[in-house]
Design an enzyme around this catalytic site. Structure first.
Site, mmCIF file in Angstrom:
data_model
loop_
_atom_site.group_PDB
_atom_site.id
_atom_site.type_symbol
_atom_site.label_atom_id
_atom_site.label_comp_id
_atom_site.label_asym_id
_atom_site.label_seq_id
_atom_site.Cartn_x
_atom_site.Cartn_y
_atom_site.Cartn_z
ATOM 1 N N ASP A 159 16.755 -11.952 6.122
ATOM 2 C CA ASP A 159 16.402 -12.221 7.524
ATOM 3 C C ASP A 159 17.607 -12.123 8.448
ATOM 4 O O ASP A 159 17.455 -11.815 9.632
ATOM 5 C CB ASP A 159 15.842 -13.649 7.650
ATOM 6 C CG ASP A 159 14.469 -13.818 7.062
ATOM 7 O OD1 ASP A 159 14.276 -14.731 6.241
ATOM 8 O OD2 ASP A 159 13.578 -13.008 7.402
ATOM 9 N N ASP B 201 4.375 -4.765 4.276
ATOM 10 C CA ASP B 201 5.650 -5.262 3.736
ATOM 11 C C ASP B 201 6.031 -4.465 2.481
ATOM 12 O O ASP B 201 7.164 -3.994 2.333
ATOM 13 C CB ASP B 201 5.543 -6.747 3.350
ATOM 14 C CG ASP B 201 5.247 -7.684 4.508
ATOM 15 O OD1 ASP B 201 4.078 -7.746 4.938
ATOM 16 O OD2 ASP B 201 6.179 -8.364 4.970
ATOM 17 N N GLU C 280 13.327 -8.240 0.288
ATOM 18 C CA GLU C 280 12.532 -9.477 0.292
ATOM 19 C C GLU C 280 11.386 -9.426 -0.716
ATOM 20 O O GLU C 280 11.057 -10.429 -1.354
ATOM 21 C CB GLU C 280 11.938 -9.726 1.681
ATOM 22 C CG GLU C 280 11.015 -10.952 1.694
ATOM 23 C CD GLU C 280 10.398 -11.264 3.025
ATOM 24 O OE1 GLU C 280 10.724 -10.596 4.013
ATOM 25 O OE2 GLU C 280 9.580 -12.211 3.075
ATOM 26 N N LYS D 95 14.407 -12.874 17.233
ATOM 27 C CA LYS D 95 15.189 -13.903 17.932
ATOM 28 C C LYS D 95 16.590 -13.407 18.290
ATOM 29 O O LYS D 95 17.084 -13.642 19.386
ATOM 30 C CB LYS D 95 15.257 -15.169 17.089
ATOM 31 C CG LYS D 95 13.904 -15.846 16.887
ATOM 32 C CD LYS D 95 14.049 -17.081 16.053
ATOM 33 C CE LYS D 95 12.726 -17.716 15.706
ATOM 34 N NZ LYS D 95 11.893 -16.917 14.828
ATOM 35 N N THR E 95 6.017 -11.273 9.343
ATOM 36 C CA THR E 95 4.721 -10.930 8.716
ATOM 37 C C THR E 95 3.591 -11.777 9.279
ATOM 38 O O THR E 95 2.497 -11.269 9.567
ATOM 39 C CB THR E 95 4.798 -11.137 7.190
ATOM 40 O OG1 THR E 95 5.849 -10.337 6.666
ATOM 41 C CG2 THR E 95 3.489 -10.777 6.508
ATOM 42 N N LEU F 78 9.601 -5.987 6.605
ATOM 43 C CA LEU F 78 8.771 -6.386 7.747
ATOM 44 C C LEU F 78 9.099 -7.839 8.051
ATOM 45 O O LEU F 78 8.654 -8.741 7.321
ATOM 46 C CB LEU F 78 7.281 -6.200 7.430
ATOM 47 C CG LEU F 78 6.314 -6.206 8.626
ATOM 48 C CD1 LEU F 78 4.982 -5.570 8.249
ATOM 49 C CD2 LEU F 78 6.095 -7.584 9.195
ATOM 50 N N ASP F 79 9.865 -8.048 9.093
ATOM 51 C CA ASP F 79 10.198 -9.426 9.479
ATOM 52 C C ASP F 79 9.192 -9.852 10.552
ATOM 53 O O ASP F 79 8.958 -9.129 11.508
ATOM 54 C CB ASP F 79 11.621 -9.490 10.030
ATOM 55 C CG ASP F 79 12.044 -10.912 10.340
ATOM 56 O OD1 ASP F 79 11.962 -11.766 9.427
ATOM 57 O OD2 ASP F 79 12.444 -11.185 11.488
HETATM 58 O O1 LIG Z 1 10.057 -11.444 6.773
HETATM 59 P P1 LIG Z 1 9.323 -12.723 7.055
HETATM 60 O O2 LIG Z 1 8.829 -13.414 5.845
HETATM 61 O O3 LIG Z 1 8.298 -12.625 8.135
HETATM 62 O O4 LIG Z 1 10.542 -13.630 7.619
HETATM 63 C C1 LIG Z 1 10.249 -14.857 8.202
HETATM 64 C C2 LIG Z 1 11.369 -15.805 7.963
HETATM 65 O O5 LIG Z 1 11.538 -15.977 6.566
HETATM 66 C C3 LIG Z 1 11.036 -17.114 8.600
HETATM 67 O O6 LIG Z 1 12.133 -17.988 8.447
HETATM 68 C C4 LIG Z 1 10.782 -16.935 10.058
HETATM 69 O O7 LIG Z 1 10.319 -18.159 10.499
HETATM 70 P P2 LIG Z 1 10.339 -18.565 12.036
HETATM 71 O O8 LIG Z 1 9.375 -17.688 12.750
HETATM 72 O O9 LIG Z 1 9.916 -19.976 11.966
HETATM 73 O O10 LIG Z 1 11.758 -18.374 12.524
HETATM 74 C C5 LIG Z 1 9.698 -15.899 10.306
HETATM 75 O O11 LIG Z 1 9.544 -15.662 11.673
HETATM 76 C C6 LIG Z 1 10.071 -14.627 9.678
HETATM 77 O O12 LIG Z 1 11.278 -14.192 10.243
HETATM 78 MG MG LIG Z 2 11.961 -12.061 7.444
HETATM 79 MG MG LIG Z 3 8.151 -12.689 4.268
HETATM 80 MG MG LIG Z 4 9.770 -9.933 5.658
#
Ligand SMILES: O=P(O)(O)O[C@H]1[C@H](O)[C@@H](O)[C@H](OP(=O)(O)O)[C@@H](O)[C@H]1O
Ligand SMILES: [Mg+2]
Ligand SMILES: [Mg+2]
Ligand SMILES: [Mg+2]
Length: 306
Positions: free
Chosen positions: A244, A50, A73, A221, A121, A118-119
């Site tokens: 996100d 990340d 982020e 998604k 994580t 990195l979405d």
């Molecule tokens: O970049 P990250 O922290 O992995 O982003 C998260 C989102 O913040 C979180 O809302 C998502 O939750 P869901 O999986 O419950 O939709 C998560 O997947 C990541 O996108």
């Molecule tokens: Mg994210």
């Molecule tokens: Mg995150």
């Molecule tokens: Mg992220």
């Protein structure tokens, strides 16, 4: 001549190459096996991937567009990076596109770049690598108008080592993939795999879907929508942030879809907005009546999202 192209088109083309380079860093760190995991809070991890991916993207865009407003982020970024992390070339497909005239006079001062380096994580640390995306969203005067969704691990199980990069510019279209329509005569909804609660479930139940696909990643998604695997992304929770959704919303809208909060209101992506998407996420593909589907969400759910 690429350098004479409108700034928005050049910035999108630069964001594609920067996201690609960040994707390689993400793969390299996973290959080395030392993820350097930090716990930022409840169910909110951060890895060296990340941090490094964000430094790569911010350093690359800042070098080409000094003083550009970038919100990442992982917070303030140390731009002292290895020289081979800094990419300054344009993606040739994007830069060759015809930029809509409405963006001709947009300057850096009108733009805010939202970076989720990195979405997914949590999924990355669990080895669910196909859920991982790199997100770079461009907002102009608060509206999400362009986005990049890079998948570092797209089709990796069959040996693909370069991933896949999808992009979109509202009014110009999308690239990097073949848009597909979801099956007709049924309703498939995608939602969280790891952050569900009663409110999230009540929202899903109210839609009476034929199928629910639970996956990680906001970017992932939205990819389910534009690739025809689901009709709607419904997340009745405050968990998502502007980084996100900026890029995914821009790509979704460029492909004819729509993303709002659970009240049907648009999100704004200016530099002073609050980062949490407190109204939840309600996104639909082209051809779905967004407002009609949204009208099924009960008030006991929307009352929780303010
Ligand atoms: O970049 P990250 O922290 O992995 O982003 C998260 C989102 O913040 C979180 O809302 C998502 O939750 P869901 O999986 O419950 O939709 C998560 O997947 C990541 O996108
Ligand atoms: Mg994210
Ligand atoms: Mg995150
Ligand atoms: Mg992220």
């Amino acid at each position: 001549m690429a350098q004479n192209a409108p700034m928005v088109l050049r910035l999108l083309a630069s964001s594609v190459t920067a996201a690609n380079r960040a994707g390689k860093i993400i793969r390299d760190i996973m290959s080395r096996g030392d993820l350097g995991i930090v716990d930022k809070g409840i169910n909110d991890l951060q890895t060296e991937a990340d941090r490094s991916a964000q430094r790569c993207i911010v350093a690359s865009l800042t070098q080409q567009y000094p003083n550009l407003t970038i919100i990442g982020e992982e917070g303030a970024t140390n731009c002292e990076v290895p020289s081979d992390w800094i990419v300054t070339d344009y993606d040739q497909t994007v830069i060759s596109e015809q930029c809509p005239t409405e963006y001709s006079h947009i300057t850096k001062d009108d733009v805010v770049v939202w970076v989720d380096p990195l979405d997914g994580t949590s999924e990355y640390t669990q080895g669910l690598l196909e859920h991982v995306t790199v997100l770079v969203g461009l907002s102009v005067k608060g509206r999400p108008i362009a986005g990049v969704i890079h998948q570092p691990y797209y089709d990796y199980k069959s040996g693909n080592s370069l991933g896949r990069t999808i992009w979109g510019l509202v009014g110009m279209g999308v690239g990097g993939f073949n848009p597909q329509n979801p099956p007709s005569g049924k309703l498939i909804v995608t939602t969280t795999r790891s952050h569900s609660d009663n409110t999230v479930q009540k929202a899903l139940d109210s839609l009476n879907p034929d199928e629910i696909i639970r996956v990680g990643g906001a970017g992932h998604k939205v990819l389910m929508l534009i690739e025809g695997k689901a009709h709607a992304y419904v997340f009745a929770s405050k968990g998502c942030k502007k980084w996100d959704t900026c890029a995914p919303e821009a790509v979704l809208v460029a492909s004819g879809g729509k993303l709002t909060d659970m009240h049907g209101l648009p999100y704004e992506y200016g530099k002073n907005v609050q980062h949490p998407n407190v109204g939840g996420v309600f996104a639909t593909v082209r051809g779905i009546d967004h407002e009609e589907l949204l009208s099924k969400i009960p008030q006991e759910v929307t009352d929780k999202l303010k």
